[in-house]
Design an enzyme around this catalytic site. Structure first.
Site, mmCIF file in Angstrom:
data_model
loop_
_atom_site.group_PDB
_atom_site.id
_atom_site.type_symbol
_atom_site.label_atom_id
_atom_site.label_comp_id
_atom_site.label_asym_id
_atom_site.label_seq_id
_atom_site.Cartn_x
_atom_site.Cartn_y
_atom_site.Cartn_z
ATOM 1 N N THR A 1 0.838 -1.200 0.067
ATOM 2 C CA THR A 1 0.102 -0.029 -0.107
ATOM 3 C C THR A 1 0.654 1.337 -0.001
ATOM 4 O OG1 THR A 1 -1.856 1.299 1.153
ATOM 5 C CG2 THR A 1 -0.332 0.163 2.585
ATOM 6 N N LYS B 1 3.592 1.262 -3.762
ATOM 7 C CA LYS B 1 2.814 0.594 -4.792
ATOM 8 C C LYS B 1 3.765 0.596 -6.123
ATOM 9 C CE LYS B 1 -1.809 0.610 -3.378
ATOM 10 N NZ LYS B 1 -3.257 0.982 -3.903
ATOM 11 N N ASP C 1 -6.766 -4.226 -7.073
ATOM 12 C CA ASP C 1 -7.387 -3.067 -6.906
ATOM 13 C C ASP C 1 -8.442 -2.861 -8.255
ATOM 14 O OD1 ASP C 1 -6.715 -1.943 -4.680
ATOM 15 O OD2 ASP C 1 -5.379 -0.481 -5.349
ATOM 16 N N ALA D 1 -6.787 11.570 -9.632
ATOM 17 C CA ALA D 1 -5.987 11.115 -10.541
ATOM 18 C C ALA D 1 -4.661 10.389 -9.795
ATOM 19 C CB ALA D 1 -5.291 12.238 -11.337
ATOM 20 N N GLY E 1 -3.352 6.718 -7.364
ATOM 21 C CA GLY E 1 -3.251 5.362 -7.555
ATOM 22 C C GLY E 1 -4.615 4.577 -7.849
HETATM 23 P P1 NAP Z 1 -3.449 9.042 -4.064
HETATM 24 O O1 NAP Z 1 -2.760 8.072 -4.711
HETATM 25 O O2 NAP Z 1 -2.702 9.808 -3.057
HETATM 26 O O3 NAP Z 1 -4.615 9.676 -4.800
HETATM 27 C C1 NAP Z 1 -5.389 10.963 -4.399
HETATM 28 C C2 NAP Z 1 -5.887 11.725 -5.400
HETATM 29 O O4 NAP Z 1 -6.915 12.573 -4.802
HETATM 30 C C3 NAP Z 1 -4.635 12.503 -6.038
HETATM 31 O O5 NAP Z 1 -5.135 12.891 -7.424
HETATM 32 C C4 NAP Z 1 -5.034 13.788 -5.255
HETATM 33 O O6 NAP Z 1 -4.602 15.018 -5.992
HETATM 34 C C5 NAP Z 1 -6.416 13.912 -5.185
HETATM 35 N N1 NAP Z 1 -6.826 14.912 -3.983
HETATM 36 C C6 NAP Z 1 -6.264 14.840 -2.768
HETATM 37 N N2 NAP Z 1 -6.928 15.561 -1.782
HETATM 38 C C7 NAP Z 1 -7.601 16.284 -2.677
HETATM 39 C C8 NAP Z 1 -8.591 17.458 -2.513
HETATM 40 N N3 NAP Z 1 -8.707 18.044 -1.316
HETATM 41 N N4 NAP Z 1 -9.450 17.936 -3.370
HETATM 42 C C9 NAP Z 1 -9.122 17.187 -4.577
HETATM 43 N N5 NAP Z 1 -8.410 16.135 -4.860
HETATM 44 C C10 NAP Z 1 -7.708 15.874 -3.886
HETATM 45 O O7 NAP Z 1 -4.443 8.153 -3.159
HETATM 46 P P2 NAP Z 1 -5.162 6.615 -3.633
HETATM 47 O O8 NAP Z 1 -4.597 5.568 -3.257
HETATM 48 O O9 NAP Z 1 -5.797 6.716 -4.955
HETATM 49 O O10 NAP Z 1 -6.470 6.670 -2.607
HETATM 50 C C11 NAP Z 1 -7.589 7.477 -2.646
HETATM 51 C C12 NAP Z 1 -8.699 7.151 -1.908
HETATM 52 O O11 NAP Z 1 -9.292 5.891 -2.292
HETATM 53 C C13 NAP Z 1 -8.252 6.876 -0.583
HETATM 54 O O12 NAP Z 1 -9.385 7.284 0.442
HETATM 55 C C14 NAP Z 1 -8.106 5.537 -0.247
HETATM 56 O O13 NAP Z 1 -8.380 4.872 0.965
HETATM 57 C C15 NAP Z 1 -9.290 4.937 -1.321
HETATM 58 N N6 NAP Z 1 -8.953 3.832 -1.978
HETATM 59 C C16 NAP Z 1 -9.674 2.691 -1.704
HETATM 60 C C17 NAP Z 1 -9.734 1.482 -2.139
HETATM 61 C C18 NAP Z 1 -10.463 0.473 -1.935
HETATM 62 O O14 NAP Z 1 -10.238 -1.050 -2.218
HETATM 63 N N7 NAP Z 1 -11.958 0.689 -1.517
HETATM 64 C C19 NAP Z 1 -8.589 1.228 -3.143
HETATM 65 C C20 NAP Z 1 -7.599 2.361 -3.230
HETATM 66 C C21 NAP Z 1 -7.780 3.374 -2.721
HETATM 67 P P3 NAP Z 1 -3.060 15.598 -6.063
HETATM 68 O O15 NAP Z 1 -2.232 14.631 -6.939
HETATM 69 O O16 NAP Z 1 -2.986 16.795 -6.471
HETATM 70 O O17 NAP Z 1 -2.603 15.569 -4.510
#
Ligand code: NAP
Length: 366
Positions: free
Chosen positions: A153, A157, A193, A218, A220
């Protein structure tokens, strides 16, 4: 009155402490025999009835009844420690799995995998492996041999890809892996995922082929979602990001030469009139403890037939509340989380696992 010599009294105490330590060691050696017996007879480590019996005896074990409470406390600690070393002993022979990450305190993955083991009637070990960046290389050099499989995680990743012998197609296209399988000394990387998201949409009868979809974020999670939408021939995909340049750059490889994929910032997205079939929140906005936040307004939410949030804590984010209050379908990320774990187990155990197992686990308090 007898003149006391503190030095001498302390020497007596030291001798008794030495005897206690010796007896303690002796007791623990016997405890390991108990562990062996429990292993052979498939019995649980904790035996509450036996513990209560021992504690109840304390009153009769000491002549000075004032000491009974103190003895109880000591025995309780000794029994807790005995359970810990028995657990450790029983784990030694188990096949090992784990979650590799940086900060894992709140992860519910061990609970999910334990539930999967229970459903499959197997007894294996799944633990949390918290490492700093500078420990990763050493882990893959010296420790990885102890594991049959790992989940990976944030923030590793992408980093761990360099240690793989082979990477599956979907993981290569997504550009990140969250599952590692070790077989015959080789490491294979996957992205479950992607499959977790697929199973979640199928379970909720959300079929994206030839439909318009919006992805918020945008990172992971978004990459796995976008890859799935592409593979399923979604009609138009709009990616909404707060930092457009960064998002375009990071997703370049995934979206290149695809004129049905566009980008927009949140401000313009709020003004957009168009309706759509699916909107997926792949940002952490609305995640516990910031449960009053939503990445979009209710006004925008009602334009979409289906709202999916990758967030699973809280179970109903504000983003999903908006959708529900407009009579639209809303789905949280728990099914995806459990399904991606089940997908990982399918890889590790080299067998198919039915959706019934996912449903059984969803019923548990995770
Ligand atoms: P990540 O790689 O950190 O990506 C987060 C994305 O959200 C980035 O594009 C970021 O933009 C954007 N973001 C962050 N804060 C923001 C805000 N205040 N306003 C607008 N955009 C914002 O995280 P991730 O791994 O994709 O995870 C994202 C969410 O999905 C988390 O809550 C995670 O727990 C959940 N998730 C769940 C599963 C599941 O199995 N259910 C699997 C994967 C992820 P910047 O690049 O500009 O920071």
């Amino acid at each position: 009155m007898e003149k006391l010599d503190l030095q001498k009294i302390r020497e007596e105490i030291d001798i008794i402490d030495g005897e206690l330590a010796h007896l303690f060691e002796k007791r623990m050696d016997i405890v390991l025999k108990v562990a062996e017996y429990k292993k052979q007879n498939n019995l649980p480590v904790k035996d509450k009835a036996r513990e209560e019996k021992i504690l109840a005896k304390c009153e009769t074990l000491v002549e000075n009844k004032e000491y009974a409470e103190g003895l109880k406390k000591i025995l309780r600690d000794i029994m807790d420690f005995s359970c810990d070393i028995q657990e450790k002993e029983l784990k030694k022979d188990k096949i090992k799995f784990g979650l590799l990450g940086k900060k894992l305190g709140h992860s519910i993955s061990p609970k999910i995998h334990k539930e999967i083991f229970k459903n499959l009637n197997i007894d294996e070990d799944y633990s949390l492996i918290e490492l700093d960046e500078n420990q990763i290389e050493n882990f893959f050099k010296n420790e990885i041999k102890n594991y049959r499989g790992l989940n990976v995680t944030i923030p590793y990743k992408i980093k761990v890809m360099e240690f793989m012998d082979e990477i599956s197609k979907e993981a290569r296209d997504i550009g990140a892996i969250n599952t590692i399988f070790q077989k015959d000394g080789k490491l294979y990387g996957y992205n479950t995922d992607y499959f977790g998201f697929k199973r979640m949409l199928e379970e909720n009868k959300i079929f994206v082929s030839e439909k318009n979809s919006v992805v918020l974020g945008a990172g992971g999670g978004a990459r796995a979602v976008i890859k799935y939408l592409i593979d399923e021939n979604a009609k138009n995909i709009l990616i909404v990001a707060r930092n457009l340049e960064k998002a375009k750059k990071e997703l370049e490889d995934l979206v290149k030469d695809r004129d049905n994929i566009n980008f927009m910032d949140f401000e313009n997205f709020e003004k957009r009139e168009e309706e759509g079939y699916l909107i997926v929140n792949c940002t952490p906005v609305g995640m516990y403890p910031n449960i009053d936040d939503s990445p979009i307004s209710k006004n925008v939410s009602k334009k979409y037939e289906n709202s999916v949030d990758l967030i699973y804590n809280p179970s109903e984010t504000k983003f999903l509340k908006y959708a529900k209050s407009s009579g639209k379908k809303s789905v949280n990320g728990l099914y995806m989380l459990v399904a991606q774990a089940v997908e990982a187990e399918e890889i590790w155990q080299e067998r198919k696992i039915s959706n019934e197992v996912i449903k059984n686990i969803m019923k548990e308090k995770l």
